[in-house]
Design a protein around this motif. Structure first.
Motif, PDB file in Angstrom:
ATOM      1  N   GLY A   1       8.424  -7.148   0.195  1.00  0.00           N
ATOM      2  CA  GLY A   1       7.300  -7.962   0.626  1.00  0.00           C
ATOM      3  C   GLY A   1       6.011  -7.168   0.597  1.00  0.00           C
ATOM      4  O   GLY A   1       6.014  -5.937   0.533  1.00  0.00           O
ATOM      5  N   TRP A   2       4.906  -7.886   0.653  1.00  0.00           N
ATOM      6  CA  TRP A   2       3.592  -7.251   0.627  1.00  0.00           C
ATOM      7  C   TRP A   2       3.427  -6.257   1.765  1.00  0.00           C
ATOM      8  O   TRP A   2       2.898  -5.161   1.588  1.00  0.00           O
ATOM      9  CB  TRP A   2       2.499  -8.315   0.683  1.00  0.00           C
ATOM     10  N   ASN A   3       3.892  -6.600   2.959  1.00  0.00           N
ATOM     11  CA  ASN A   3       3.745  -5.696   4.100  1.00  0.00           C
ATOM     12  C   ASN A   3       4.598  -4.445   3.956  1.00  0.00           C
ATOM     13  O   ASN A   3       4.269  -3.401   4.520  1.00  0.00           O
ATOM     14  CB  ASN A   3       4.086  -6.414   5.408  1.00  0.00           C
ATOM     15  N   THR A   4       5.682  -4.510   3.217  1.00  0.00           N
ATOM     16  CA  THR A   4       6.509  -3.324   2.969  1.00  0.00           C
ATOM     17  C   THR A   4       5.794  -2.376   2.011  1.00  0.00           C
ATOM     18  O   THR A   4       5.893  -1.154   2.143  1.00  0.00           O
ATOM     19  CB  THR A   4       7.889  -3.730   2.424  1.00  0.00           C
ATOM     20  N   LEU A   5       5.054  -2.915   1.062  1.00  0.00           N
ATOM     21  CA  LEU A   5       4.278  -2.090   0.144  1.00  0.00           C
ATOM     22  C   LEU A   5       3.080  -1.449   0.852  1.00  0.00           C
ATOM     23  O   LEU A   5       2.612  -0.387   0.445  1.00  0.00           O
ATOM     24  CB  LEU A   5       3.792  -2.933  -1.045  1.00  0.00           C
ATOM     25  N   GLY A   6       2.612  -2.056   1.931  1.00  0.00           N
ATOM     26  CA  GLY A   6       1.396  -1.624   2.617  1.00  0.00           C
ATOM     27  C   GLY A   6       1.312  -0.151   2.981  1.00  0.00           C
ATOM     28  O   GLY A   6       0.300   0.496   2.681  1.00  0.00           O
ATOM     29  N   PRO A   7       2.332   0.429   3.636  1.00  0.00           N
ATOM     30  CA  PRO A   7       2.217   1.846   4.002  1.00  0.00           C
ATOM     31  C   PRO A   7       2.018   2.774   2.796  1.00  0.00           C
ATOM     32  O   PRO A   7       1.273   3.749   2.883  1.00  0.00           O
ATOM     33  CB  PRO A   7       3.544   2.141   4.712  1.00  0.00           C
ATOM     34  N   ALA A   8       2.668   2.471   1.682  1.00  0.00           N
ATOM     35  CA  ALA A   8       2.464   3.287   0.479  1.00  0.00           C
ATOM     36  C   ALA A   8       1.020   3.148   0.002  1.00  0.00           C
ATOM     37  O   ALA A   8       0.346   4.150  -0.285  1.00  0.00           O
ATOM     38  CB  ALA A   8       3.440   2.880  -0.615  1.00  0.00           C
ATOM     39  N   ARG A   9       0.544   1.929  -0.076  1.00  0.00           N
ATOM     40  CA  ARG A   9      -0.840   1.703  -0.515  1.00  0.00           C
ATOM     41  C   ARG A   9      -1.816   2.396   0.426  1.00  0.00           C
ATOM     42  O   ARG A   9      -2.786   3.005  -0.031  1.00  0.00           O
ATOM     43  CB  ARG A   9      -1.131   0.213  -0.615  1.00  0.00           C
ATOM     44  N   ASP A  10      -1.558   2.313   1.734  1.00  0.00           N
ATOM     45  CA  ASP A  10      -2.439   2.959   2.714  1.00  0.00           C
ATOM     46  C   ASP A  10      -2.468   4.471   2.529  1.00  0.00           C
ATOM     47  O   ASP A  10      -3.466   5.124   2.848  1.00  0.00           O
ATOM     48  CB  ASP A  10      -2.001   2.627   4.141  1.00  0.00           C
ATOM     49  N   ALA A  11      -1.370   5.045   2.017  1.00  0.00           N
ATOM     50  CA  ALA A  11      -1.287   6.487   1.778  1.00  0.00           C
ATOM     51  C   ALA A  11      -1.790   6.863   0.390  1.00  0.00           C
ATOM     52  O   ALA A  11      -1.681   8.018  -0.020  1.00  0.00           O
ATOM     53  CB  ALA A  11       0.149   6.958   1.964  1.00  0.00           C
TER      54      ALA A  11
END
Length: 185
Positions: free
Chosen positions: A62-72
């Motif tokens: 899901g989009w929220n699962t990808l979020g931490p990687a994108r934030d990093a």
């Protein structure tokens, strides 16, 4: 024919984080060995390892699962896998990532292809949507209790689906890894 496996299914901290979970311990041989395809590229780089490409060839999240990687600053966390992100909205993503607004149809189509298995990487609501297609559950239980958190199958309405236990491994770290396959209909 590919199967959809939900590996790592666990209730997350209320914030959606993992900080309370045991990373090191005798259970890490399973995480870094049996499920090495599910490790992101930056973890493989830090460990000096390469993904074996033997268990999974596709990841759906899901989009929220990808979020931490994108934030990093990690635009493509699993470049060794075909990466699919489920989102209800149009998003800007790395060209190596495919967006889908119909994850159930996408997974049903993917399961018709030859290849290694598909890894469902987090997202309780996504897991609830894909429950009819999940063939295998791998649950990692940590000796930690939360009063609330991100539910394994989101806040979806109740739906019963049987699974049969096929393996359980207990470790001195207190972590238990259990595997289940979908029960015959």
């Amino acid at each position: 024919m590919q199967r959809l496996g939900f590996e790592g299914g666990r209730v997350l901290e209320p914030s959606g984080g993992y900080d309370s979970f045991h990373i090191d311990g005798d259970h890490s041989s399973v995480v870094f060995g049996d499920y090495a395809d599910a490790l992101p590229a930056h973890v493989h780089a830090a460990r000096g390892t390469e993904p074996p490409r033997t268990r999974f060839d596709t990841v759906i999240m899901g989009w929220n699962t990808l979020g931490p990687a994108r934030d990093a600053g990690i635009a493509s966390p699993y470049p060794h896998l075909r990466q699919i992100v489920a989102s209800r909205h149009a998003r800007e993503v790395d060209p190596s990532i495919t967006l889908t607004d119909d994850p159930l149809r996408t997974v049903r189509s993917l399961k018709q292809d030859d290849g290694a298995d598909i890894w469902l990487c987090g997202g309780g609501d996504l897991a609830a949507t894909l429950l009819p297609e999940i063939d295998r559950l791998v649950l990692k239980r940590h000796p930690v209790v939360f009063g609330s958190g991100v539910h394994l199958f989101g806040s979806a309405p109740y739906a019963s689906r049987g699974f049969t236990p096929v393996a359980a491994h207990s470790f001195t770290s207190g972590v238990v890894v259990e595997e289940y396959v979908a029960a015959a209909a």
